[in-house]
Design an enzyme around this catalytic site. Structure first.
Site, mmCIF file in Angstrom:
data_model
loop_
_atom_site.group_PDB
_atom_site.id
_atom_site.type_symbol
_atom_site.label_atom_id
_atom_site.label_comp_id
_atom_site.label_asym_id
_atom_site.label_seq_id
_atom_site.Cartn_x
_atom_site.Cartn_y
_atom_site.Cartn_z
ATOM 1 N N ASP A 153 -47.919 17.449 -25.235
ATOM 2 C CA ASP A 153 -48.300 17.110 -23.703
ATOM 3 C C ASP A 153 -49.088 15.854 -24.010
ATOM 4 O O ASP A 153 -49.609 15.578 -25.181
ATOM 5 C CB ASP A 153 -49.422 18.227 -23.513
ATOM 6 C CG ASP A 153 -49.727 18.270 -22.036
ATOM 7 O OD1 ASP A 153 -48.873 18.710 -21.203
ATOM 8 O OD2 ASP A 153 -50.583 17.576 -21.631
ATOM 9 N N ARG A 171 -39.582 18.424 -18.146
ATOM 10 C CA ARG A 171 -40.000 19.847 -18.623
ATOM 11 C C ARG A 171 -38.804 20.725 -18.717
ATOM 12 O O ARG A 171 -38.980 21.973 -18.388
ATOM 13 C CB ARG A 171 -40.804 20.099 -17.356
ATOM 14 C CG ARG A 171 -42.263 19.517 -17.072
ATOM 15 C CD ARG A 171 -43.401 20.204 -17.706
ATOM 16 N NE ARG A 171 -44.448 19.262 -17.767
ATOM 17 C CZ ARG A 171 -45.488 19.484 -16.848
ATOM 18 N NH1 ARG A 171 -45.501 20.472 -16.381
ATOM 19 N NH2 ARG A 171 -46.512 18.647 -17.094
ATOM 20 N N TYR A 196 -57.448 11.932 -16.288
ATOM 21 C CA TYR A 196 -57.886 13.091 -16.536
ATOM 22 C C TYR A 196 -59.113 13.243 -17.408
ATOM 23 O O TYR A 196 -59.949 14.072 -17.326
ATOM 24 C CB TYR A 196 -56.661 14.057 -17.461
ATOM 25 C CG TYR A 196 -55.406 14.409 -16.628
ATOM 26 C CD1 TYR A 196 -55.478 15.507 -16.104
ATOM 27 C CD2 TYR A 196 -54.341 13.543 -16.343
ATOM 28 C CE1 TYR A 196 -54.408 15.980 -15.351
ATOM 29 C CE2 TYR A 196 -53.272 13.888 -15.818
ATOM 30 C CZ TYR A 196 -53.230 14.942 -15.079
ATOM 31 O OH TYR A 196 -52.096 15.232 -14.500
ATOM 32 N N ARG A 224 -41.599 26.845 -18.308
ATOM 33 C CA ARG A 224 -41.905 28.410 -18.059
ATOM 34 C C ARG A 224 -40.714 28.854 -17.084
ATOM 35 O O ARG A 224 -40.630 30.195 -16.927
ATOM 36 C CB ARG A 224 -43.131 28.487 -17.069
ATOM 37 C CG ARG A 224 -44.251 28.395 -18.062
ATOM 38 C CD ARG A 224 -45.507 28.035 -17.366
ATOM 39 N NE ARG A 224 -45.349 26.730 -16.595
ATOM 40 C CZ ARG A 224 -46.420 26.276 -15.893
ATOM 41 N NH1 ARG A 224 -47.510 26.732 -15.728
ATOM 42 N NH2 ARG A 224 -46.325 25.047 -15.544
ATOM 43 N N ARG A 263 -44.087 31.009 -26.076
ATOM 44 C CA ARG A 263 -45.222 30.964 -25.593
ATOM 45 C C ARG A 263 -46.198 32.257 -25.949
ATOM 46 O O ARG A 263 -47.441 31.879 -26.442
ATOM 47 C CB ARG A 263 -45.527 30.373 -24.374
ATOM 48 C CG ARG A 263 -46.593 29.538 -24.342
ATOM 49 C CD ARG A 263 -47.028 29.254 -22.622
ATOM 50 N NE ARG A 263 -47.150 30.390 -21.780
ATOM 51 C CZ ARG A 263 -47.646 30.216 -20.701
ATOM 52 N NH1 ARG A 263 -48.222 29.089 -20.395
ATOM 53 N NH2 ARG A 263 -47.780 31.112 -19.979
HETATM 54 O O1 CP3 Z 1 -40.731 17.371 -20.538
HETATM 55 C C1 CP3 Z 1 -41.031 18.093 -21.397
HETATM 56 O O2 CP3 Z 1 -40.356 19.402 -21.654
HETATM 57 C C2 CP3 Z 1 -41.815 17.807 -22.515
HETATM 58 C C3 CP3 Z 1 -42.929 18.322 -22.765
HETATM 59 C C4 CP3 Z 1 -44.088 17.831 -21.742
HETATM 60 C C5 CP3 Z 1 -45.149 18.829 -20.985
HETATM 61 N N1 CP3 Z 1 -45.908 17.950 -20.396
HETATM 62 C C6 CP3 Z 1 -45.023 20.331 -21.298
HETATM 63 C C7 CP3 Z 1 -46.030 21.063 -20.635
HETATM 64 C C8 CP3 Z 1 -44.013 16.661 -21.150
HETATM 65 C C9 CP3 Z 1 -43.578 15.439 -21.489
HETATM 66 C C10 CP3 Z 1 -45.383 16.672 -20.353
HETATM 67 C C11 CP3 Z 1 -46.239 15.678 -19.715
HETATM 68 C C12 CP3 Z 1 -47.288 15.919 -19.071
HETATM 69 N N2 CP3 Z 1 -48.309 16.589 -19.291
HETATM 70 C C13 CP3 Z 1 -47.672 15.104 -17.769
HETATM 71 C C14 CP3 Z 1 -46.741 13.862 -17.301
HETATM 72 C C15 CP3 Z 1 -45.538 14.390 -16.620
HETATM 73 C C16 CP3 Z 1 -45.730 14.814 -15.223
HETATM 74 O O3 CP3 Z 1 -45.581 16.375 -15.203
HETATM 75 O O4 CP3 Z 1 -46.400 14.160 -14.434
HETATM 76 C C17 CP3 Z 1 -48.800 15.334 -17.443
HETATM 77 C C18 CP3 Z 1 -49.303 14.799 -16.313
HETATM 78 C C19 CP3 Z 1 -49.516 16.541 -18.149
HETATM 79 C C20 CP3 Z 1 -50.545 17.281 -18.235
HETATM 80 C C21 CP3 Z 1 -50.366 18.651 -17.912
HETATM 81 N N3 CP3 Z 1 -49.706 19.463 -18.872
HETATM 82 C C22 CP3 Z 1 -50.677 19.367 -16.757
HETATM 83 C C23 CP3 Z 1 -51.310 18.696 -15.575
HETATM 84 C C24 CP3 Z 1 -50.496 20.460 -16.980
HETATM 85 C C25 CP3 Z 1 -50.367 21.808 -16.108
HETATM 86 C C26 CP3 Z 1 -49.572 21.816 -14.884
HETATM 87 C C27 CP3 Z 1 -48.319 22.908 -15.142
HETATM 88 O O5 CP3 Z 1 -47.128 22.785 -14.905
HETATM 89 O O6 CP3 Z 1 -48.948 24.203 -15.435
HETATM 90 C C28 CP3 Z 1 -49.788 20.682 -18.366
HETATM 91 C C29 CP3 Z 1 -48.994 21.900 -19.195
HETATM 92 C C30 CP3 Z 1 -47.982 21.878 -19.565
HETATM 93 N N4 CP3 Z 1 -47.306 20.543 -19.969
HETATM 94 C C31 CP3 Z 1 -46.727 22.923 -19.531
HETATM 95 C C32 CP3 Z 1 -45.797 22.380 -20.005
HETATM 96 C C33 CP3 Z 1 -44.338 22.962 -20.471
HETATM 97 C C34 CP3 Z 1 -46.812 23.968 -18.893
HETATM 98 C C35 CP3 Z 1 -47.761 25.003 -19.797
HETATM 99 C C36 CP3 Z 1 -47.450 26.282 -19.889
HETATM 100 O O7 CP3 Z 1 -46.675 26.867 -20.433
HETATM 101 O O8 CP3 Z 1 -48.165 27.116 -19.542
#
Ligand code: CP3
Length: 344
Positions: A75, A25, A152, A29, A38
């Site tokens: 994602d 990540r 999910y 944010r 964003r």
């Molecule tokens: O690592 C990186 O920077 C690459 C991009 C990436 C994102 N999500 C961007 C993201 C990667 C590799 C993921 C993987 C992901 N997404 C996983 C597996 C890894 C982990 O964290 O366990 C999972 C379970 C998801 C599903 C997901 N996406 C959830 C549950 C959420 C909401 C939780 C949160 O942090 O708000 C997301 C959103 C998400 N994916 C964000 C980002 C940067 C935040 C969204 C935003 O900008 O509001």
């Protein structure tokens, strides 16, 4: 030909004087420039599908910190969306989607050969990045592992214990297994396209692997990861693969071989000492500083970072956090971690 990219050298099994570093990540944010882009995109999913802006946020942490790898900005839930489920993000809560729990709903999903209609912008992001990244930076593509993505799809949202997915697995194993098989096949196509577009390494995120007990862990976490890894390596012979079965605990031991992965990513539920003795013996490991140090910083961050680096210094190691960096993290603490790893 000598490889100059440190991540590729570590993945090939080389022990380096300083471990290469990137962060799960890392585009997120906690960075003001991410929040600005964003906002420009409108929302998170629009950002994922806007190739220019997705490439821009991928590059932001590379410019700011000089990480050794960039991870494609996307994602894990884009794949189910491409298979036809409705996906949206509730502000402050996380993902929501229409559920797939019956044979009819499974059958109503789109055929795998149509997923690119939705996923083409992701491949375009990869293409932009492979042109624009510094030559020493490795580009990592990724997907969710079938089990984690299925949790999910079955629940329609994130769940603390993956209860609905476990319930379907008990109540209707045939439908559950068919969903896992479909996701495995779709993931192979999706990741293979990322490689064709320019991804140099693939990482498989199995965030909820730890909740699979007994034989289920091998059937639904290890076996799909092995199938994906094998198929990708058949098509792209020198492709390095990182597997991240988060929460595997003692079951991390032996996973390089069981999955056929070049690197096993560790969460912070295992100690670096244990990982050096039981996992790194099988190949490269990635991890595993607890991500709360990016919030709390200070001497604890320095001490724990050094401990991870020193303890895993006798074999191939890629430094990373044990899970994604959180939105409340401080960009300065990230710099402190990098300086500590690189001995500045
Ligand atoms: O690592 C990186 O920077 C690459 C991009 C990436 C994102 N999500 C961007 C993201 C990667 C590799 C993921 C993987 C992901 N997404 C996983 C597996 C890894 C982990 O964290 O366990 C999972 C379970 C998801 C599903 C997901 N996406 C959830 C549950 C959420 C909401 C939780 C949160 O942090 O708000 C997301 C959103 C998400 N994916 C964000 C980002 C940067 C935040 C969204 C935003 O900008 O509001």
């Amino acid at each position: 030909m000598t490889m100059t990219k440190t991540i590729l050298r570590a993945l090939a099994g080389e022990k380096l004087p300083t471990p290469p570093i990137w962060m799960m990540r890392q585009a997120g944010r906690y960075l003001p420039e991410y929040r600005a882009t964003r906002a420009q995109a409108g929302d998170f999913l629009s950002l994922c599908y806007n190739s220019e802006l997705a490439a821009e946020v991928t590059l932001q942490p590379i410019r700011r910190y000089g990480f050794d790898a960039a991870i494609l900005f996307a994602d894990i839930l884009l794949l189910p969306q491409a298979l036809g489920v409705d996906l949206w993000f509730e502000t402050g809560e996380g993902p929501r989607m229409t559920t797939v729990t019956t044979p009819a709903e499974l059958k109503a999903l789109k055929p795998i050969d149509q997923i690119d209609e939705v996923l083409n912008p992701v491949y375009e992001t990869v293409k932009i990045l492979s042109r624009e990244l510094p030559k020493e930076t490795t580009l990592i593509g990724f997907a969710g592992a079938p089990w984690t993505v299925a949790t999910y799809m079955i629940a329609g949202r994130g769940t603390p214990d993956q209860g609905p997915a476990h319930a379907l697995k008990s109540a209707d194993r045939a439908t559950f297994s068919a969903l896992i098989d479909l996701l495995t096949d779709a993931t192979i196509e999706y990741l293979s396209k990322q490689v064709v577009a320019g991804a140099e390494v693939i990482k498989i995120f199995d965030s909820w692997a730890g909740s699979l007990q007994g034989q289920d862990f091998y059937d639904f976490a290890v076996e799909p990861a092995r199938r994906i890894t094998t198929a990708l390596k058949d098509r792209h012979p020198h492709l390095p693969v990182i597997a991240f079965p988060r929460g595997a605990g003692e079951r991390y031991e032996g996973l390089h071989e069981k999955i056929g992965a070049d690197c096993i990513a560790l969460d912070d539920g295992v100690s670096p000492e244990w990982a050096a003795a039981h996992v790194q013996t099988g190949g490269c490991v990635q991890g595993n500083l607890a991500s709360h140090h990016m919030v709390t910083g200070g001497d604890d961050l320095i001490r724990e970072t050094r401990k991870v680096v020193d303890t895993l210094s006798n074999g191939p190691h890629i430094f990373n956090l044990g899970h994604g960096i959180t939105p409340d993290a401080s960009p300065d603490n990230v710099q402190l971690m990098i300086d500590t790893v690189r001995g500045a």
